[in-house]
Write an enzyme that holds these catalytic residues in place. Structure first.
Site, short mmCIF file in Angstrom:
data_model
loop_
_atom_site.label_atom_id
_atom_site.label_comp_id
_atom_site.label_asym_id
_atom_site.label_seq_id
_atom_site.Cartn_x
_atom_site.Cartn_y
_atom_site.Cartn_z
CB ILE A 9 -3.38 3.92 2.54
CG1 ILE A 9 -1.88 3.63 2.56
CG2 ILE A 9 -3.93 3.86 3.96
CD1 ILE A 9 -1.07 4.54 3.42
CB ALA A 34 -0.92 0.01 1.22
CB CYS A 35 2.12 3.67 -1.83
SG CYS A 35 1.48 3.63 -3.52
CG ASP A 36 0.61 8.82 -0.18
OD1 ASP A 36 -0.06 8.78 0.85
OD2 ASP A 36 1.76 9.28 -0.23
#
Length: 467
Positions: A417, A384-386
């Site tokens: 996320i 997960a990232c922005d």
């Protein structure tokens, strides 16, 4: 020093928040860009009926998506609904696409309903929860839409006109190429998404609405300066750096993940002059030949640039990319050929660590979890990232290969996320984002890493799976 780091972190957080409202909706922007490129009167296949989609999409759909996403970031789906209602008020009160207004009203709507819910929490009589929740959202949304229409809209419109006048003054004075003095170093500091999606994107879309294309979409996304850096390392460096450059070129130029070349610049900070020179020359060429795109190319791949180029514009866009790459290559070559330590593998490793520090990460890989699930219960691992693109996509690919090599048959996903599945058992994030991911899915095992591209970062996770 701490104050400087805190300021840098705050700027990056603000930039992530701005880009976080736009990046999940990039597909919609690209869809609008393709419709514009093909069906407007000057498009590839002019069609009056299909072209009629362009106006409503840019005035209503795209700002509403931004407003909804901004509210959702602050207060979930309920906040997203309030953000969209508030954004509608500011859209109707203006004659131009209200992207800046959406970035204000969306989070504001989410924030207000979140605070109101906190006030009512635990005070609503049993059986009246749905009634109170629905009417509180409706009342707040109606008031916000009216306030946005009457008061906030005109203020944002005035600010937009001031910003537009300033940009026009820069363009008319022939100073647009000098924006590379700020854009190129800003990219190295991981402000690329904030610059592109938070500032240049809204300006570009407004210009497309008036002229059919915009150079603003090319200022940050141009892959030429980074390509020149990587080509110079490939030509004149030695050892590990030389061997890693071709792969980085493919990921950067064709994949559009510009972060891959940042460590190569930080390896010799003087090379920031090369990317600035490449950026200035590229923008000058774009401006001279009237280059422009119809929407933000995301990621910044050469393929995405070509897809967003209007009819008759390929030559000017390609020329600007080539010129910027050549200039960046020539300037970088001077400094790289003078170096006597580029072949040192530790130099590149140290640069990658500096990249992570710039992103607010620490070197140590951490996990505050003891194993919660049996291996038979783990059907997927989520990166997960922005935005769920870029670094997490690369990390998912790297881990997928590592798991296959170790004999594990586990699906690896990459997500934003906000979109992490609630049934995820193992979640991997950059250290700075772990707390957000933990708040989203507290029951999962959370693993924090520094570099999604470094296979050794996953040793701890692999050992946990083997247990």
């Amino acid at each position: 020093m701490k104050t400087e780091n805190r300021f840098q972190q705050n700027v990056q957080n603000f930039g992530r928040f701005l880009s976080g409202m736009v990046m999940p909706n990039i597909g919609a922007f690209i869809a609008w860009g393709l419709i514009t490129a093909f069906f407007i009167p000057t498009g590839w296949i002019p069609n009056e009926s299909f072209g009629s989609l362009v106006g409503p999409m840019i005035k209503f759909l795209l700002p509403l998506l931004i407003g909804y996403t901004g509210g959702k970031i602050v207060a979930g789906t309920r906040g997203g609904v309030l953000g969209a209602i508030a954004t509608m008020g500011i859209i109707v009160g203006a004659d131009i696409p209200m992207f800046i207004g959406a970035m204000i009203m969306g989070p504001l709507g989410g924030y207000l309903i979140k605070k109101l819910d906190e006030i009512f929490e635990g005070k609503i009589p049993a059986g009246f929860e749905m009634l109170v929740n629905n009417f509180s959202a409706g009342i707040v949304g109606a008031l916000l839409a009216i306030i946005a229409y009457q008061a906030i809209g005109p203020v944002v419109l005035g600010l937009n006109n001031i910003l537009k006048a300033g940009v026009e003054a820069i363009v008319n004075a022939g100073l647009l190429p000098l924006t590379s003095l700020f854009i190129e170093p800003g990219k190295i500091l991981f402000l690329n998404n904030a610059i592109n999606h938070g500032v240049l994107g809204p300006l570009g879309i407004q210009e497309v609405n008036e002229l059919g294309k915009s150079i603003f979409f090319l200022l940050e996304t141009n892959p030429g300066p980074g390509l020149g850096i990587l080509l110079a390392y490939w030509a004149f460096s030695k050892g590990t750096v030389k061997q890693s450059s071709p792969g980085a070129i493919i990921i950067h130029f064709f994949g559009g993940i510009h972060e891959i070349y940042f460590p190569y610049v930080l390896m010799k900070p003087i090379l920031v002059l090369a990317v600035i020179a490449g950026g200035i020359s590229g923008v000058f060429t774009f401006n001279l030949f009237g280059a422009g795109l119809v929407a933000t190319p995301s990621p910044g791949s050469i393929f995405a640039l070509m897809a967003m180029t209007p009819r008759g514009g390929w030559f000017s866009v390609l020329l600007g990319v080539v010129v910027s790459a050549v200039v960046s290559f020539l300037v970088a070559s001077i400094f790289i050929k003078k170096s006597d330590d580029i072949e040192d593998e530790e130099e590149l490793r140290s640069a990658k660590e500096r990249v992570q520090n710039l992103k607010g990460k620490q070197k140590k890989q951490i996990s505050e979890n003891s194993p919660k699930y049996n291996i038979s219960d783990i059907d997927k691992i989520v990166f997960a990232c922005d935005a769920g693109m870029g670094s997490s996509a690369m990390g998912a690919t790297t881990l997928r290969k590592r798991l296959k090599k170790e004999g594990f048959d586990i699906k690896v996903l990459h997500k934003a996320i906000e979109d992490i599945p609630s049934d995820a058992k193992i979640i991997v994030t950059h250290k700075k984002l772990t707390e957000r991911a933990r708040n989203k899915v507290p029951q999962a095992e959370h693993y924090s890493i520094n570099n999604f591209m470094d296979s050794s970062e996953f040793d701890q996770l692999i050992e946990r799976l083997k247990q």
